[in-house]
Design a protein around this motif. Structure first.
Motif, PDB file in Angstrom:
ATOM      1  N   ASP A  95    -105.885 -35.954  45.098  1.00  0.00           N
ATOM      2  CA  ASP A  95    -106.917 -36.312  46.056  1.00  0.00           C
ATOM      3  C   ASP A  95    -106.410 -36.150  47.490  1.00  0.00           C
ATOM      4  O   ASP A  95    -105.251 -36.467  47.796  1.00  0.00           O
ATOM      5  CB  ASP A  95    -107.372 -37.761  45.841  1.00  0.00           C
ATOM      6  CG  ASP A  95    -108.143 -37.932  44.539  1.00  0.00           C
ATOM      7  OD1 ASP A  95    -108.482 -36.913  43.912  1.00  0.00           O
ATOM      8  OD2 ASP A  95    -108.411 -39.096  44.166  1.00  0.00           O
ATOM      9  N   LEU A  96    -107.299 -35.671  48.351  1.00  0.00           N
ATOM     10  CA  LEU A  96    -106.965 -35.431  49.753  1.00  0.00           C
ATOM     11  C   LEU A  96    -107.813 -36.341  50.637  1.00  0.00           C
ATOM     12  O   LEU A  96    -109.043 -36.297  50.588  1.00  0.00           O
ATOM     13  CB  LEU A  96    -107.223 -33.968  50.111  1.00  0.00           C
ATOM     14  CG  LEU A  96    -106.358 -32.938  49.379  1.00  0.00           C
ATOM     15  CD1 LEU A  96    -106.858 -31.516  49.661  1.00  0.00           C
ATOM     16  CD2 LEU A  96    -104.899 -33.072  49.792  1.00  0.00           C
ATOM     17  N   GLU A  97    -107.140 -37.137  51.445  1.00  0.00           N
ATOM     18  CA  GLU A  97    -107.819 -37.993  52.405  1.00  0.00           C
ATOM     19  C   GLU A  97    -107.412 -37.576  53.821  1.00  0.00           C
ATOM     20  O   GLU A  97    -106.563 -36.711  54.014  1.00  0.00           O
ATOM     21  CB  GLU A  97    -107.505 -39.467  52.120  1.00  0.00           C
ATOM     22  CG  GLU A  97    -107.989 -39.899  50.734  1.00  0.00           C
ATOM     23  CD  GLU A  97    -107.846 -41.385  50.468  1.00  0.00           C
ATOM     24  OE1 GLU A  97    -107.914 -42.185  51.429  1.00  0.00           O
ATOM     25  OE2 GLU A  97    -107.663 -41.754  49.285  1.00  0.00           O
ATOM     26  N   ILE A  98    -108.035 -38.181  54.818  1.00  0.00           N
ATOM     27  CA  ILE A  98    -107.869 -37.732  56.193  1.00  0.00           C
ATOM     28  C   ILE A  98    -106.407 -37.719  56.655  1.00  0.00           C
ATOM     29  O   ILE A  98    -105.981 -36.756  57.311  1.00  0.00           O
ATOM     30  CB  ILE A  98    -108.738 -38.575  57.150  1.00  0.00           C
ATOM     31  CG1 ILE A  98    -110.227 -38.383  56.814  1.00  0.00           C
ATOM     32  CG2 ILE A  98    -108.471 -38.198  58.603  1.00  0.00           C
ATOM     33  CD1 ILE A  98    -110.720 -36.944  56.949  1.00  0.00           C
ATOM     34  N   GLU A 222    -115.853 -46.007  48.455  1.00  0.00           N
ATOM     35  CA  GLU A 222    -114.644 -46.750  48.814  1.00  0.00           C
ATOM     36  C   GLU A 222    -113.690 -45.885  49.635  1.00  0.00           C
ATOM     37  O   GLU A 222    -113.117 -46.336  50.646  1.00  0.00           O
ATOM     38  CB  GLU A 222    -113.950 -47.253  47.543  1.00  0.00           C
ATOM     39  CG  GLU A 222    -112.709 -48.077  47.829  1.00  0.00           C
ATOM     40  CD  GLU A 222    -112.056 -48.606  46.558  1.00  0.00           C
ATOM     41  OE1 GLU A 222    -110.881 -49.025  46.634  1.00  0.00           O
ATOM     42  OE2 GLU A 222    -112.715 -48.603  45.497  1.00  0.00           O
ATOM     43  N   THR A 223    -113.529 -44.623  49.210  1.00  0.00           N
ATOM     44  CA  THR A 223    -112.618 -43.725  49.926  1.00  0.00           C
ATOM     45  C   THR A 223    -113.160 -43.405  51.307  1.00  0.00           C
ATOM     46  O   THR A 223    -112.413 -43.386  52.301  1.00  0.00           O
ATOM     47  CB  THR A 223    -112.416 -42.430  49.126  1.00  0.00           C
ATOM     48  OG1 THR A 223    -112.022 -42.750  47.796  1.00  0.00           O
ATOM     49  CG2 THR A 223    -111.361 -41.565  49.773  1.00  0.00           C
ATOM     50  N   ARG A 224    -114.452 -43.138  51.376  1.00  0.00           N
ATOM     51  CA  ARG A 224    -115.064 -42.832  52.672  1.00  0.00           C
ATOM     52  C   ARG A 224    -114.918 -44.012  53.633  1.00  0.00           C
ATOM     53  O   ARG A 224    -114.645 -43.833  54.816  1.00  0.00           O
ATOM     54  CB  ARG A 224    -116.539 -42.481  52.476  1.00  0.00           C
ATOM     55  CG  ARG A 224    -117.185 -41.881  53.724  1.00  0.00           C
ATOM     56  CD  ARG A 224    -118.609 -41.450  53.463  1.00  0.00           C
ATOM     57  NE  ARG A 224    -119.167 -40.710  54.577  1.00  0.00           N
ATOM     58  CZ  ARG A 224    -119.017 -39.391  54.749  1.00  0.00           C
ATOM     59  NH1 ARG A 224    -118.319 -38.689  53.880  1.00  0.00           N
ATOM     60  NH2 ARG A 224    -119.549 -38.789  55.803  1.00  0.00           N
ATOM     61  N   TRP A 225    -115.094 -45.211  53.116  1.00  0.00           N
ATOM     62  CA  TRP A 225    -115.026 -46.402  53.959  1.00  0.00           C
ATOM     63  C   TRP A 225    -113.640 -46.547  54.594  1.00  0.00           C
ATOM     64  O   TRP A 225    -113.535 -46.834  55.803  1.00  0.00           O
ATOM     65  CB  TRP A 225    -115.379 -47.647  53.151  1.00  0.00           C
ATOM     66  CG  TRP A 225    -115.360 -48.904  53.973  1.00  0.00           C
ATOM     67  CD1 TRP A 225    -114.370 -49.836  54.035  1.00  0.00           C
ATOM     68  CD2 TRP A 225    -116.391 -49.352  54.858  1.00  0.00           C
ATOM     69  NE1 TRP A 225    -114.702 -50.838  54.912  1.00  0.00           N
ATOM     70  CE2 TRP A 225    -115.943 -50.569  55.429  1.00  0.00           C
ATOM     71  CE3 TRP A 225    -117.642 -48.836  55.223  1.00  0.00           C
ATOM     72  CZ2 TRP A 225    -116.709 -51.285  56.347  1.00  0.00           C
ATOM     73  CZ3 TRP A 225    -118.402 -49.550  56.142  1.00  0.00           C
ATOM     74  CH2 TRP A 225    -117.937 -50.763  56.695  1.00  0.00           C
ATOM     75  N   ARG A 226    -112.580 -46.321  53.838  1.00  0.00           N
ATOM     76  CA  ARG A 226    -111.247 -46.523  54.423  1.00  0.00           C
ATOM     77  C   ARG A 226    -110.834 -45.384  55.355  1.00  0.00           C
ATOM     78  O   ARG A 226    -109.898 -45.531  56.128  1.00  0.00           O
ATOM     79  CB  ARG A 226    -110.196 -46.759  53.338  1.00  0.00           C
ATOM     80  CG  ARG A 226    -109.895 -45.603  52.410  1.00  0.00           C
ATOM     81  CD  ARG A 226    -108.653 -45.911  51.552  1.00  0.00           C
ATOM     82  NE  ARG A 226    -108.482 -44.945  50.490  1.00  0.00           N
ATOM     83  CZ  ARG A 226    -108.893 -45.107  49.240  1.00  0.00           C
ATOM     84  NH1 ARG A 226    -109.520 -46.226  48.891  1.00  0.00           N
ATOM     85  NH2 ARG A 226    -108.704 -44.172  48.326  1.00  0.00           N
TER      86      ARG A 226
END
Length: 299
Positions: A95-98, A222-226
């Motif tokens: 998974d890739l987050e900001i 949940e991922t978008r929120w953090r």
């Protein structure tokens, strides 16, 4: 704060150009740069003293800026690149987050020997640019935000985009990929065959469907929120910023763009009408003109 608006005149103005038309007679180089674990596709166009780095949207690629590269390269060294898990850069198995996109951008700037740059980001690219500016202001001159993403908006809008994207990746037929592009481009006549076929080739790569799942985690609540972007994040942008919005932006009308632009300490606002989520494509004449003027004054 001024808020110019631009509306294309039906039947007038240039037709969308192809990528090759945009760069064929300009100094350019397409290469792959190893940035950590990622074999990263990087395009260089032009030889200006200052550098612009282009950041595309979710599941996007360099070609999203086809309508802008030529105008920008007349004055600047322009760099476009594919993120981890995107385009023809190494596909992702996690998974890739900001923060990972930020780290990759920082490492890319270091690998290319770039001290300070202008960032132009559309959708996910604007999201990355806002967060990167907060954490690495010393590496930036300005940022241009083209319908930037990252806010928490209605689930129905998010679900529609995710559903169309998943279908196009699972079955990258011409029609499915074109439907995916119609989520971001208001006028279907402005979707070029080349854009559809390039994205078909990207989505058809072995492993891209898995990579897309890892890219799409930012659409999960949940991922978008953090990772979210708030009005407070806009108010904390430490460099001059131009916000470009549209009248058919899926995440909110022109009043939303005005509110966000007004929050930026050194912010300017451009409204492109008769466009959706890609103002840099559908309103390219106005986008290029106002961006170049903004960079000249603020950079």
């Amino acid at each position: 704060m001024s808020a110019p608006a631009y509306a294309p005149v039906p039947g007038q103005g240039p037709e969308p150009v192809t990528f090759w038309e945009a760069v064929a007679d300009l100094p350019h180089r397409l290469e792959y740069v190893q940035v950590g674990a990622w074999r990263t596709r990087v395009l260089h166009v032009g030889h200006g003293e200052q550098t612009i780095v282009l950041l595309n949207g979710t599941s996007g690629h360099i070609e999203a800026f086809t309508q802008n590269i030529r105008a920008l390269a007349a004055r600047y060294h322009v760099i476009g690149y594919d993120y981890p898990g995107h385009g023809f850069t190494t596909l992702s198995d996690h998974d890739l987050e900001i923060p990972e996109y930020e780290a990759h951008l920082l490492a890319l700037l270091d690998a290319l020997g770039l001290d300070q740059v202008h960032l132009i980001g559309e959708s996910l690219g604007g999201w990355i640019a806002i967060k990167f500016a907060a954490h690495h202001p010393e590496r930036l001159r300005t940022i241009v935000l083209s319908a930037p993403g990252g806010r928490v908006v209605g689930e129905q809008r998010v679900d529609r985009a995710q559903s169309v994207s998943a279908q196009a990746v699972a079955d990258p037929s011409y029609d499915n990929v074109r439907k995916r592009l119609q989520v971001v481009i208001h006028d279907p006549e402005k979707i070029t065959d080349e854009l559809v076929k390039v994205r078909q080739a990207i989505y058809s790569q072995p492993g891209f469907e898995e990579s897309m799942r890892h890219i799409s985690v930012l659409r999960q609540p949940e991922t978008r929120w953090r990772n979210r972007v708030t009005v407070e994040d806009y108010a904390a942008i430490p460099v001059p910023a131009l916000l470009v919005w549209t009248d058919h932006e899926p995440t909110g009308g022109p009043e939303v763009g005005e509110q966000l632009a007004a929050a930026i300490p050194d912010g300017e606002y451009l409204l492109v009408t008769d466009a959706a989520h890609w103002p840099q494509w559908e309103g390219s004449d106005a986008f290029n003109e106002h961006t170049l003027d903004f960079l000249r004054r603020k950079g």
